[in-house]
Motif scaffolding. Structure first.
Motif, PDB file in Angstrom:
ATOM      1  N   GLU A  87       0.808  -1.066  -0.124  1.00 39.65           N
ATOM      2  CA  GLU A  87      -0.014  -0.315  -0.167  1.00 39.65           C
ATOM      3  C   GLU A  87       0.899   1.204   0.176  1.00 39.65           C
ATOM      4  O   GLU A  87       0.825   2.483  -0.697  1.00 39.65           O
ATOM      5  N   ASP A  88       2.053   1.097   0.414  1.00 35.75           N
ATOM      6  CA  ASP A  88       2.784   2.878   1.243  1.00 35.75           C
ATOM      7  C   ASP A  88       4.512   1.760   0.279  1.00 35.75           C
ATOM      8  O   ASP A  88       5.198   3.021   0.510  1.00 35.75           O
ATOM      9  N   GLY A  89       4.899   0.559   0.033  1.00 37.39           N
ATOM     10  CA  GLY A  89       6.225   0.721  -0.242  1.00 37.39           C
ATOM     11  C   GLY A  89       6.864   0.768   1.251  1.00 37.39           C
ATOM     12  O   GLY A  89       8.094  -0.483   0.820  1.00 37.39           O
ATOM     13  N   THR A  90       6.537   0.345   2.036  1.00 37.15           N
ATOM     14  CA  THR A  90       6.697  -0.508   3.546  1.00 37.15           C
ATOM     15  C   THR A  90       6.513  -1.635   3.629  1.00 37.15           C
ATOM     16  O   THR A  90       5.247  -2.797   2.927  1.00 37.15           O
ATOM     17  N   PRO A  91       7.588  -2.612   3.862  1.00 40.78           N
ATOM     18  CA  PRO A  91       7.570  -4.112   4.208  1.00 40.78           C
ATOM     19  C   PRO A  91       6.152  -4.312   5.275  1.00 40.78           C
ATOM     20  O   PRO A  91       5.236  -5.364   4.912  1.00 40.78           O
ATOM     21  N   GLY A  92       5.608  -3.094   6.087  1.00 39.33           N
ATOM     22  CA  GLY A  92       4.307  -3.663   7.002  1.00 39.33           C
ATOM     23  C   GLY A  92       2.749  -4.011   5.891  1.00 39.33           C
ATOM     24  O   GLY A  92       2.667  -4.662   6.453  1.00 39.33           O
ATOM     25  N   THR A  93       2.550  -3.549   5.131  1.00 36.12           N
ATOM     26  CA  THR A  93       1.712  -3.874   4.221  1.00 36.12           C
ATOM     27  C   THR A  93       1.952  -4.067   2.920  1.00 36.12           C
ATOM     28  O   THR A  93       0.959  -4.299   1.861  1.00 36.12           O
ATOM     29  N   GLN A  94       3.036  -5.286   2.661  1.00 34.23           N
ATOM     30  CA  GLN A  94       3.419  -6.580   1.617  1.00 34.23           C
ATOM     31  C   GLN A  94       2.179  -7.454   1.490  1.00 34.23           C
ATOM     32  O   GLN A  94       1.991  -8.061   2.412  1.00 34.23           O
ATOM     33  N   TRP A  95       1.996  -7.770   0.174  1.00 32.12           N
ATOM     34  CA  TRP A  95       1.748  -9.107   0.065  1.00 32.12           C
ATOM     35  C   TRP A  95       2.528  -9.651  -1.265  1.00 32.12           C
ATOM     36  O   TRP A  95       2.371  -8.626  -2.031  1.00 32.12           O
ATOM     37  N   LEU A  96       3.267 -10.800  -0.847  1.00 31.82           N
ATOM     38  CA  LEU A  96       3.490 -11.256  -2.245  1.00 31.82           C
ATOM     39  C   LEU A  96       3.776 -12.788  -2.299  1.00 31.82           C
ATOM     40  O   LEU A  96       3.684 -13.834  -1.256  1.00 31.82           O
ATOM     41  N   ARG A  97       3.095 -13.352  -3.467  1.00 33.52           N
ATOM     42  CA  ARG A  97       1.855 -14.965  -4.040  1.00 33.52           C
ATOM     43  C   ARG A  97       2.460 -14.902  -4.583  1.00 33.52           C
ATOM     44  O   ARG A  97       3.210 -14.049  -5.380  1.00 33.52           O
ATOM     45  N   TRP A  98       3.242 -16.259  -4.964  1.00 31.43           N
ATOM     46  CA  TRP A  98       2.784 -17.243  -5.753  1.00 31.43           C
ATOM     47  C   TRP A  98       1.340 -17.907  -6.298  1.00 31.43           C
ATOM     48  O   TRP A  98       1.070 -18.760  -5.375  1.00 31.43           O
ATOM     49  N   LEU A  99       1.597 -18.596  -7.423  1.00 29.47           N
ATOM     50  CA  LEU A  99       0.802 -19.644  -8.195  1.00 29.47           C
ATOM     51  C   LEU A  99       1.918 -20.241  -9.110  1.00 29.47           C
ATOM     52  O   LEU A  99       2.182 -19.443 -10.056  1.00 29.47           O
ATOM     53  N   ILE A 100       1.505 -21.596  -8.711  1.00 30.60           N
ATOM     54  CA  ILE A 100       2.339 -22.590  -9.502  1.00 30.60           C
ATOM     55  C   ILE A 100       1.467 -22.725 -10.436  1.00 30.60           C
ATOM     56  O   ILE A 100       0.178 -23.903 -10.372  1.00 30.60           O
ATOM     57  N   VAL A 101       2.045 -22.428 -11.609  1.00 29.10           N
ATOM     58  CA  VAL A 101       0.979 -22.432 -13.268  1.00 29.10           C
ATOM     59  C   VAL A 101       1.013 -24.184 -13.701  1.00 29.10           C
ATOM     60  O   VAL A 101       1.541 -24.741 -13.765  1.00 29.10           O
ATOM     61  N   PRO A 102      -0.324 -24.462 -13.632  1.00 26.12           N
ATOM     62  CA  PRO A 102      -0.769 -26.004 -13.921  1.00 26.12           C
ATOM     63  C   PRO A 102      -0.151 -26.375 -15.208  1.00 26.12           C
ATOM     64  O   PRO A 102      -0.396 -25.048 -15.959  1.00 26.12           O
ATOM     65  N   THR A 103       0.273 -27.538 -15.507  1.00 28.44           N
ATOM     66  CA  THR A 103       0.544 -27.831 -16.539  1.00 28.44           C
ATOM     67  C   THR A 103       2.073 -27.469 -16.902  1.00 28.44           C
ATOM     68  O   THR A 103       2.709 -27.761 -17.523  1.00 28.44           O
ATOM     69  N   SER A 104       2.654 -26.786 -15.927  1.00 31.62           N
ATOM     70  CA  SER A 104       4.019 -25.713 -16.059  1.00 31.62           C
ATOM     71  C   SER A 104       5.144 -27.185 -15.735  1.00 31.62           C
ATOM     72  O   SER A 104       6.662 -26.700 -15.510  1.00 31.62           O
ATOM     73  N   GLY A 105       4.370 -28.252 -14.963  1.00 37.21           N
ATOM     74  CA  GLY A 105       5.786 -28.993 -14.807  1.00 37.21           C
ATOM     75  C   GLY A 105       6.607 -29.810 -15.175  1.00 37.21           C
ATOM     76  O   GLY A 105       5.349 -30.272 -16.414  1.00 37.21           O
ATOM     77  N   THR A 106       7.318 -30.117 -14.973  1.00 35.25           N
ATOM     78  CA  THR A 106       8.419 -31.626 -15.496  1.00 35.25           C
ATOM     79  C   THR A 106       9.913 -32.616 -14.649  1.00 35.25           C
ATOM     80  O   THR A 106       9.794 -32.145 -13.583  1.00 35.25           O
ATOM     81  N   GLY A 107       9.529 -33.364 -15.374  1.00 39.36           N
ATOM     82  CA  GLY A 107      10.643 -33.956 -14.535  1.00 39.36           C
ATOM     83  C   GLY A 107       9.962 -35.089 -13.289  1.00 39.36           C
ATOM     84  O   GLY A 107       8.799 -34.568 -13.620  1.00 39.36           O
ATOM     85  N   GLU A 108      10.368 -34.655 -12.815  1.00 41.07           N
ATOM     86  CA  GLU A 108       9.445 -35.601 -11.797  1.00 41.07           C
ATOM     87  C   GLU A 108       8.891 -34.678 -10.879  1.00 41.07           C
ATOM     88  O   GLU A 108       8.029 -35.105  -9.717  1.00 41.07           O
ATOM     89  N   LEU A 109       8.445 -33.196 -11.457  1.00 40.63           N
ATOM     90  CA  LEU A 109       7.664 -32.171 -11.069  1.00 40.63           C
ATOM     91  C   LEU A 109       6.494 -31.963 -11.816  1.00 40.63           C
ATOM     92  O   LEU A 109       6.190 -31.443 -11.271  1.00 40.63           O
ATOM     93  N   ALA A 110       6.955 -33.137 -12.458  1.00 39.43           N
ATOM     94  CA  ALA A 110       5.516 -32.983 -13.266  1.00 39.43           C
ATOM     95  C   ALA A 110       4.071 -32.936 -11.869  1.00 39.43           C
ATOM     96  O   ALA A 110       3.996 -34.178 -11.382  1.00 39.43           O
ATOM     97  N   GLY A 111       3.318 -32.279 -12.789  1.00 39.74           N
ATOM     98  CA  GLY A 111       1.960 -32.015 -12.339  1.00 39.74           C
ATOM     99  C   GLY A 111       1.710 -31.619 -10.832  1.00 39.74           C
ATOM    100  O   GLY A 111       0.724 -30.950  -9.857  1.00 39.74           O
ATOM    101  N   ILE A 112       2.779 -30.422 -10.792  1.00 40.23           N
ATOM    102  CA  ILE A 112       2.904 -30.044  -9.600  1.00 40.23           C
ATOM    103  C   ILE A 112       2.195 -28.560  -9.614  1.00 40.23           C
ATOM    104  O   ILE A 112       1.090 -28.013 -10.748  1.00 40.23           O
ATOM    105  N   ARG A 113       1.345 -28.109  -8.228  1.00 48.43           N
ATOM    106  CA  ARG A 113       0.278 -27.739  -8.469  1.00 48.43           C
ATOM    107  C   ARG A 113       0.180 -26.656  -7.055  1.00 48.43           C
ATOM    108  O   ARG A 113       0.954 -27.423  -5.950  1.00 48.43           O
TER     109      ARG A 113
END
Length: 135
Positions: A87-113
């Motif tokens: 909201e204001d550039g400070t760590p106290g208001t941060q949100w940092l999220r990831w989504l594993i892109v479906p179907t992007s896994g390869t090798g032994e990580l194929a099917g990861i979500r």
């Protein structure tokens, strides 16, 4: 079955272009990032970000990250979609999220979500958590 993973990462490179759009005090910039992961994921990644900066400082970014490594003993690659901001550039208001892109896994990580989160500590270090499943 759902697994929990966590650790830290180092930013090895942060290569920002000149802002490609500047209007009314807001800047949009492309950034290329390279990381090294530690913890339950041991590996490296390359990321392309679009960052937003306002008079409050860095306030948001979106990105795509290609991860290559070993997660809980399974080797392969997958792609993370980033969504982050503050909201204001400070760590106290941060949100940092990831989504594993479906179907992007390869090798032994194929099917990861799953989903994850980044936390920036007071000293500027980066930690991460990931909740994932494998088909």
């Amino acid at each position: 079955m759902t697994f929990q993973a966590g650790g830290s990462f180092d930013i090895d490179a942060w290569d920002a272009d000149k802002p490609y759009d500047e209007r009314d005090g807001t800047k949009l910039t492309r950034v290329s990032v390279r990381k090294t992961f530690h913890g339950d994921l041991v590996g490296t990644s390359t990321t392309e970000l679009i960052t937003v900066e306002s008079s409050a400082g860095p306030v948001a970014y979106v990105g795509i990250e290609h991860v290559q490594g070993i997660l809980h003993g399974r080797e392969g690659t997958f792609v993370l979609q980033h969504s982050a901001g503050s909201e204001d550039g400070t760590p106290g208001t941060q949100w940092l999220r990831w989504l594993i892109v479906p179907t992007s896994g390869t090798g032994e990580l194929a099917g990861i979500r799953g989903v994850g989160q980044i936390t920036v500590t007071e000293d500027g270090a980066h930690t991460w958590t990931l909740e994932y499943s494998l088909d």
